[in-house]
Design a protein around this motif. Structure first.
Motif, mmCIF file in Angstrom:
data_model
loop_
_atom_site.group_PDB
_atom_site.id
_atom_site.type_symbol
_atom_site.label_atom_id
_atom_site.label_comp_id
_atom_site.label_asym_id
_atom_site.label_seq_id
_atom_site.Cartn_x
_atom_site.Cartn_y
_atom_site.Cartn_z
ATOM 1 N N GLN A 23 0.464 -1.531 -0.206
ATOM 2 C CA GLN A 23 0.161 0.000 -0.002
ATOM 3 C C GLN A 23 0.942 1.131 -0.200
ATOM 4 N N LEU A 24 2.264 0.997 0.175
ATOM 5 C CA LEU A 24 3.561 2.218 0.437
ATOM 6 C C LEU A 24 3.374 2.077 -0.877
ATOM 7 N N SER A 25 4.275 3.978 -0.825
ATOM 8 C CA SER A 25 3.685 4.388 -2.968
ATOM 9 C C SER A 25 5.814 4.035 -3.201
ATOM 10 N N VAL A 26 6.209 4.133 -3.955
ATOM 11 C CA VAL A 26 7.764 3.082 -4.605
ATOM 12 C C VAL A 26 7.946 4.853 -3.341
ATOM 13 N N GLU A 27 8.490 5.728 -3.083
ATOM 14 C CA GLU A 27 8.864 7.172 -1.648
ATOM 15 C C GLU A 27 9.361 6.043 -0.702
ATOM 16 N N HIS A 28 7.824 5.997 0.286
ATOM 17 C CA HIS A 28 8.209 5.467 0.930
ATOM 18 C C HIS A 28 8.339 3.794 0.701
ATOM 19 N N ARG A 29 7.991 2.743 -0.264
ATOM 20 C CA ARG A 29 8.633 1.401 -0.118
ATOM 21 C C ARG A 29 10.435 1.149 -0.492
ATOM 22 N N SER A 30 10.996 2.884 -1.162
ATOM 23 C CA SER A 30 12.129 2.751 -1.084
ATOM 24 C C SER A 30 13.129 3.146 0.249
ATOM 25 N N VAL A 31 12.934 3.993 1.116
ATOM 26 C CA VAL A 31 13.381 4.186 2.505
ATOM 27 C C VAL A 31 12.696 2.937 3.070
ATOM 28 N N VAL A 32 11.745 2.137 3.174
ATOM 29 C CA VAL A 32 11.748 0.956 4.558
ATOM 30 C C VAL A 32 13.190 0.111 3.923
ATOM 31 N N VAL A 33 12.754 -0.278 2.281
ATOM 32 C CA VAL A 33 13.800 -0.898 1.760
ATOM 33 C C VAL A 33 15.726 -0.641 2.294
ATOM 34 N N LEU A 34 15.967 0.579 2.038
ATOM 35 C CA LEU A 34 17.089 1.155 2.229
ATOM 36 C C LEU A 34 17.833 0.355 2.884
ATOM 37 N N VAL A 35 16.507 1.602 4.453
ATOM 38 C CA VAL A 35 17.145 1.555 6.220
ATOM 39 C C VAL A 35 16.331 0.094 6.626
ATOM 40 N N HIS A 36 15.939 -0.414 5.929
ATOM 41 C CA HIS A 36 15.405 -1.548 7.155
ATOM 42 C C HIS A 36 15.962 -2.895 6.078
ATOM 43 N N TYR A 37 16.225 -3.067 5.260
ATOM 44 C CA TYR A 37 16.592 -4.491 4.367
ATOM 45 C C TYR A 37 18.273 -3.843 4.090
ATOM 46 N N LEU A 38 18.446 -2.928 4.148
ATOM 47 C CA LEU A 38 20.343 -3.206 3.594
ATOM 48 C C LEU A 38 20.771 -2.172 4.952
ATOM 49 N N GLY A 39 20.437 -1.715 6.386
ATOM 50 C CA GLY A 39 20.800 -1.454 7.265
ATOM 51 C C GLY A 39 21.394 0.129 6.869
ATOM 52 N N MET A 40 21.361 0.887 5.996
ATOM 53 C CA MET A 40 21.788 1.999 6.135
ATOM 54 C C MET A 40 20.814 3.093 6.979
ATOM 55 N N THR A 41 21.492 4.301 7.575
ATOM 56 C CA THR A 41 20.491 5.295 8.180
ATOM 57 C C THR A 41 19.390 5.665 7.448
ATOM 58 N N PRO A 42 18.629 6.922 7.847
ATOM 59 C CA PRO A 42 17.649 7.318 6.936
ATOM 60 C C PRO A 42 18.763 8.609 6.660
ATOM 61 N N THR A 43 20.145 9.239 7.256
ATOM 62 C CA THR A 43 20.273 9.998 6.088
ATOM 63 C C THR A 43 21.553 9.212 4.410
ATOM 64 N N GLU A 44 22.299 8.002 5.260
ATOM 65 C CA GLU A 44 23.073 6.889 4.119
ATOM 66 C C GLU A 44 21.507 6.497 2.367
ATOM 67 N N ALA A 45 20.087 6.885 3.019
ATOM 68 C CA ALA A 45 19.567 6.479 2.203
ATOM 69 C C ALA A 45 19.232 7.617 1.621
ATOM 70 N N ALA A 46 19.091 9.339 2.243
ATOM 71 C CA ALA A 46 19.061 10.302 1.855
ATOM 72 C C ALA A 46 19.519 9.678 0.296
ATOM 73 N N GLU A 47 21.487 10.349 1.514
ATOM 74 C CA GLU A 47 21.938 10.417 -0.735
ATOM 75 C C GLU A 47 22.013 9.039 -1.911
ATOM 76 N N ALA A 48 21.312 8.059 -0.992
ATOM 77 C CA ALA A 48 21.344 7.276 -2.283
ATOM 78 C C ALA A 48 19.874 7.299 -3.072
ATOM 79 N N MET A 49 18.689 8.225 -2.047
ATOM 80 C CA MET A 49 17.764 8.448 -3.055
ATOM 81 C C MET A 49 18.311 9.682 -3.777
ATOM 82 N N GLY A 50 18.923 10.518 -3.336
ATOM 83 C CA GLY A 50 19.014 11.878 -3.440
ATOM 84 C C GLY A 50 17.588 12.572 -3.444
ATOM 85 N N THR A 51 17.555 12.594 -2.018
ATOM 86 C CA THR A 51 17.269 13.970 -1.282
ATOM 87 C C THR A 51 17.506 13.895 -0.287
#
Length: 181
Positions: free
Chosen positions: A121-149
């Motif tokens: 039910q999540l948007s792609v943008e929301h799924r992206s951050v959840v995957v990067l943080v909870h699956y890859l173990g990135m910090t939110p700051t690292e996820a932001a860099e990976a997403m370009g936000t």
């Protein structure tokens, strides 16, 4: 990633790029598959990201940031695939569970299905951050860099994604207790 290998690839060494893809390709595909929830779309997104990486590698400013840059490319490719697919089909197909489930673990199956439904039910943008943080173990700051936000945007998306998933799980809770999940 090994800096020298990235520098060789930046100079046009195809063998070096193949080695980089060999080291990182499965992880990129896994992220794409988790974001898009569709193997075919994930393959397309990964292919597009790797093609963009090869084409734009000479312009990479910092070879030490290759891995983060590659994740950004795959996340962007996932967003593009989702937009393209969204115009063609409203619902993405659900992937089977990654782990085999034993038939005697009925409650685990119910929970996994509820999580899958909430995640879809999540948007792609929301799924992206959840995957990067909870699956890859990135910090939110690292996820932001990976997403370009900006980092605040990633933290906000993560907060709202988890909030939305909680709400979806809570909405399903009465159904699960009655056995009609």
């Amino acid at each position: 990633m090994e800096r020298r290998l990235v520098e060789r690839a930046m100079d046009g060494d195809e063998e070096a790029f193949d080695q980089l893809v060999g080291r990182l390709g499965d992880s990129l595909y896994s992220v794409a598959r988790r974001i898009l929830r569709d193997t075919t779309l994930a393959q397309d997104a990964t292919q597009q990201a790797l093609l963009a990486a090869w084409r734009n590698l000479p312009q990479l400013r910092d070879p030490d940031r290759f891995e983060a840059w590659a994740y950004r490319l795959v996340v962007n490719a996932c967003h593009a695939e989702a937009r393209r697919e969204g115009r063609q089909r409203a619902n993405l197909r659900l992937l089977p569970d990654d782990e085999p489930t034993a038939p005697d673990h009925a409650s685990r199956i119910v929970i996994q299905n509820q999580l899958d439904d909430a995640f879809r039910q999540l948007s792609v943008e929301h799924r992206s951050v959840v995957v990067l943080v909870h699956y890859l173990g990135m910090t939110p700051t690292e996820a932001a860099e990976a997403m370009g936000t900006p980092a605040g945007t990633a933290r906000s998306r993560l907060h709202y994604a988890l909030q939305q998933m909680r709400a979806a799980l809570e909405a399903d809770a009465p159904d699960a207790t009655r056995g009609t999940a």
